[in-house]
Design a protein around this motif. Structure first.
Motif: not given
Length: 486
Positions: A326-334, A339-342, A364-369
């Motif tokens: 859907x070319x959502x803007x949320x794809x890049x932050x997610x 990547x930070x979690x891994x 906190x990164x996990x909750x934001x994701x």
């Protein structure tokens, strides 16, 4: 120091008896002389005792400095005063006592360093040998050789002037080094005979016969070895130059290698060494089993803490795929959050301990994701209170409870849900509470699934006796409470 004082006292008493036998008999065994010598040596060695106690109470560089000053400066001053001022000639502090006390102290601290230094018990084979039973016996025999050589050097024509004064004079031994070596190699041969009896008993009779064939054959083989060896060793000892016509170096003190006294001494060496060897072997086996168990536990712990929840990873990738379509803007932050979690799992998850603040940042990164993935379907409330201090925690522990909450609150229902997280430090104890609402008509699994099973196992391995974990349904909510000492 206590052992050094007692040994030096006994040597002094024996020396006095050798020089003044008649006076010693009149003292009725020398009990009063013994107590007087013991008290005087204890008082004279008070600075050394104080230095040793200082290191025990305050280990570290300062303690080592105090020990060095006590064991170097005070003996030097004492010996100089004895040599230069007649008023101090009655002091009993000697070079022999100095060497004995310092040697015993260094051995003790070497043992302590081996026990306390990280990785010493598992890696350094040279330390294992230095502190083994073989090395301890070699040290005792070498000390005996030095002492006997010193006594023989100190006594003119020692074989004809028995008994000898138990005195060790390093200066005289160095001046007469040829004579010292002459005596030392002969006593070294006697020490080698004793070590041979020990070695055969430990490595052949006990390890090869007793361990595989049983007690009866062990006793038979031991008897055969003693009966065959004692006349052979006796004949070899009789070839030493120190033997004279009136007396020999054999325990029987005659020139008969088959004398029953020689056999009795061989039997005594066997009888004394056998229980000592068995006790040491048992301790060694117990230590090896403990090390093996610890290595297995560490391997299991490493495997558990490196596990990544594949269910969460696949769902996140599917969500990313949908957002990309859907070319959502949320794809890049997610993608960045994932990547930070891994990165944390791959790098920090390898460590035994991580900073508590890093573990909280991972949560906190996990909750934001998850918020990016599930949207408004789940409301998450957090109450995190981090105390000051460099608190350390095993990595990827707390996330297991949070993943369990999402699994049972979000994944199984399309209805709205809520999750509450609370974290605080109570002294040195971490209190972490994670609760989630339960969907309607859900089937409860009181065991909590594989995630909670892995968490309990990791806590048992990493925090034995220092944690409590309770996880159960309370009304319409599932509440998990973890307390652990950091």
């Amino acid at each position: 120091m206590v052992v050094a004082v007692l040994v030096e006292t006994l040597l002094r008493i024996h020396g006095y008896a050798a020089e003044n036998y008649d006076d010693y008999i009149q003292l009725r065994g020398g009990a009063g002389l013994y107590l007087q010598t013991l008290l005087q040596l204890t008082l004279e060695s008070a600075p050394l005792i104080a230095a040793q106690c200082w290191v025990l109470l305050r280990p570290g560089p300062r303690g080592i400095l105090v020990w060095g000053v006590g064991y170097m400066l005070y003996p030097t001053i004492s010996l100089m005063l004895q040599a230069s001022l007649p008023a101090f000639s009655t002091l009993l502090f000697s070079v022999q006592f100095w060497i004995l006390s310092a040697g015993l102290s260094l051995l003790y601290w070497g043992q302590r360093a081996y026990q306390l230094a990280p990785g010493m018990q598992h890696g350094a084979s040279r330390w294992r040998y230095i502190l083994s039973l073989d090395a301890a016996l070699v040290l005792c025999l070498v000390s005996w050789v030095i002492l006997m050589s010193g006594m023989f050097v100190h006594t003119p024509d020692p074989m004809h002037n028995q008994p000898l004064e138990p005195r060790l004079d390093p200066v005289q031994m160095l001046k007469q080094w040829r004579l010292t070596l002459y005596y030392a190699w002969q006593f070294s041969l006697l020490a080698a005979v004793i070590f041979a009896y020990y070695w055969v008993n430990r490595y052949l009779l006990i390890r090869r016969v007793l361990a595989t064939q049983g007690v009866y054959l062990f006793l038979l083989c031991s008897a055969a070895w003693l009966l065959v060896s004692y006349p052979l060793f006796g004949t070899m000892v009789l070839q030493l130059p120190l033997n004279i016509a009136e007396q020999s170096l054999l325990p029987s003190e005659n020139h008969l290698p088959f004398d029953s006294m020689n056999l009795l001494v061989a039997v005594l060496i066997w009888a004394f060494s056998t229980p000592l060897i068995l006790a040491f072997e048992r301790q060694q086996n117990a230590r090896q089993l403990a090390e093996l168990s610890q290595e297995q536990s560490q391997a299991e712990l490493k495997m558990l803490q490196q596990q990544v929840n594949p269910h969460f990873l696949f769902n996140t990738l599917n969500s990313l795929y949908a957002l990309c379509l859907t070319q959502s803007a949320q794809a890049a932050p997610m993608l960045l959050k994932l990547a930070d979690l891994l990165r944390y799992v791959v790098y920090q998850g390898q460590n035994t301990k991580v900073a508590l603040r890093d573990e909280v940042a991972y949560l906190q990164n996990y909750l934001e994701l998850q918020a990016l993935r599930v949207g408004k379907r789940c409301h998450v409330k957090t109450d995190i209170q981090l105390a000051y201090g460099d608190w350390q925690i095993a990595p990827l522990l707390l996330i297991m409870l949070v993943e369990n909450a999402f699994k049972h609150a979000v994944e199984v229902s399309q209805d709205s849900c809520d999750i509450e997280l609370a974290l605080k430090m109570d002294g040195d104890r971490l209190v972490f509470v994670c609760s989630n609402s339960l969907p309607k008509d859900c089937q409860l699994n009181q065991n909590g699934g594989i995630g909670l099973v892995n968490l309990k196992r990791r806590l048992q391995l990493g925090y034995p006796g220092e944690y409590s974990l309770h996880s159960a349904a309370q009304g319409k909510r599932w509440v998990a409470r973890l307390e652990m000492r950091l």
